[in-house]
Design a protein around this motif. Structure first.
Motif, PDB file in Angstrom:
ATOM      1  N   ALA A  18     -33.972   3.996 -34.839  1.00 13.44           N
ATOM      2  CA  ALA A  18     -32.848   4.007 -35.784  1.00 13.44           C
ATOM      3  C   ALA A  18     -31.529   4.251 -35.052  1.00 13.44           C
ATOM      4  O   ALA A  18     -30.515   3.615 -35.363  1.00 13.44           O
ATOM      5  N   ALA A  19     -31.531   5.133 -34.066  1.00 13.24           N
ATOM      6  CA  ALA A  19     -30.306   5.407 -33.302  1.00 13.24           C
ATOM      7  C   ALA A  19     -29.879   4.178 -32.503  1.00 13.24           C
ATOM      8  O   ALA A  19     -28.684   3.845 -32.454  1.00 13.24           O
ATOM      9  N   LEU A  20     -30.832   3.479 -31.879  1.00 12.93           N
ATOM     10  CA  LEU A  20     -30.511   2.253 -31.132  1.00 12.93           C
ATOM     11  C   LEU A  20     -29.980   1.175 -32.083  1.00 12.93           C
ATOM     12  O   LEU A  20     -29.010   0.474 -31.763  1.00 12.93           O
ATOM     13  N   HIS A  21     -30.619   1.026 -33.231  1.00 18.64           N
ATOM     14  CA  HIS A  21     -30.193   0.058 -34.243  1.00 18.64           C
ATOM     15  C   HIS A  21     -28.762   0.356 -34.686  1.00 18.64           C
ATOM     16  O   HIS A  21     -27.895  -0.518 -34.697  1.00 18.64           O
ATOM     17  N   ASP A  22     -28.505   1.603 -35.057  1.00 20.60           N
ATOM     18  CA  ASP A  22     -27.194   1.979 -35.575  1.00 20.60           C
ATOM     19  C   ASP A  22     -26.106   1.818 -34.520  1.00 20.60           C
ATOM     20  O   ASP A  22     -24.981   1.430 -34.838  1.00 20.60           O
ATOM     21  N   ALA A  23     -26.432   2.073 -33.253  1.00 20.70           N
ATOM     22  CA  ALA A  23     -25.459   1.857 -32.174  1.00 20.70           C
ATOM     23  C   ALA A  23     -25.168   0.363 -32.017  1.00 20.70           C
ATOM     24  O   ALA A  23     -24.021  -0.034 -31.794  1.00 20.70           O
ATOM     25  N   ALA A  24     -26.201  -0.466 -32.144  1.00 19.99           N
ATOM     26  CA  ALA A  24     -26.022  -1.919 -31.971  1.00 19.99           C
ATOM     27  C   ALA A  24     -25.116  -2.522 -33.034  1.00 19.99           C
ATOM     28  O   ALA A  24     -24.363  -3.455 -32.753  1.00 19.99           O
ATOM     29  N   ILE A  25     -25.163  -2.009 -34.249  1.00 16.32           N
ATOM     30  CA  ILE A  25     -24.379  -2.620 -35.332  1.00 16.32           C
ATOM     31  C   ILE A  25     -22.938  -2.126 -35.387  1.00 16.32           C
ATOM     32  O   ILE A  25     -22.155  -2.607 -36.205  1.00 16.32           O
ATOM     33  N   THR A  26     -22.562  -1.196 -34.515  1.00 12.60           N
ATOM     34  CA  THR A  26     -21.179  -0.702 -34.533  1.00 12.60           C
ATOM     35  C   THR A  26     -20.208  -1.682 -33.893  1.00 12.60           C
ATOM     36  O   THR A  26     -19.002  -1.567 -34.107  1.00 12.60           O
TER      37      THR A  26
END
Length: 182
Positions: A58-66
């Motif tokens: 989830a942290a990797l996903h959320d960083a990618a969408i920023t």
């Protein structure tokens, strides 16, 4: 619909082995966008598709969408709300089950260095994946269709291999890897 209508942050979803990774790479190349393959974030590299801990993914996903610009492919519906909140366009691939099964077998037996593949991993035929494509995907298709109808973004549904090929042509996309003759 052309890629220009979908904006600088494009979300691609669809059944396993429907061509999401290939389409994302083609769009990324044509539009100079970074590409994010969610399977690569969800699974640990150099493994046989071992998932990361959920909070790490989830942290990797959320960083990618920023980022201001991206094309992201993959499903992972529990993280879809925040992805759609940032997306400017949405593509649903809805390629048939037989085509998806053929793509899966081709990736396992022929295309060992495929787009979206796991670093240090190698796809192999697994009965669980065949069952997922042949059986589970029916339920998932209904959910994807409901999600597609609910999305208020510019969107396109590609419901056949022919529709996908037309989309590639309309947008000047290529399935070939850079420097590849195939």
């Amino acid at each position: 619909m052309t890629l220009d209508h979908l904006g600088p942050r494009i979300c691609i979803m669809g059944p396993s082995n429907s061509g999401k990774s290939t389409l994302a790479a083609a769009i990324a190349h044509a539009q100079a966008l970074p590409v994010v393959h969610l399977d690569q974030l969800h699974h640990l590299p150099h493994t046989d598709w071992v998932p990361r801990p959920a909070d790490e993914f989830a942290a990797l996903h959320d960083a990618a969408i920023t980022g201001a610009h991206w094309v992201i492919e993959g499903n992972y519906s529990r993280l879809l709300p925040q992805r759609l909140e940032r997306a400017t366009g949405f593509i649903l691939l809805d390629i048939g089950t037989v085509a998806s099964l053929c793509r899966y077998l081709r990736r396992c037996w022929i295309e060992h260095d495929r787009r979206g593949g796991l670093e240090g991993g190698r796809d192999s035929v697994k009965w669980g994946m065949i069952r997922h494509i042949a059986v589970t995907t029916r339920t998932n298709r209904r959910r994807y269709e409901q999600q597609f109808r609910a999305v208020g973004l510019p969107k396109v549904r590609l419901a056949s291999a022919h529709a996908l090929a037309d989309f590639y042509r309309l947008n000047g996309l290529s399935r070939r890897r850079r420097g590849s003759a195939s």
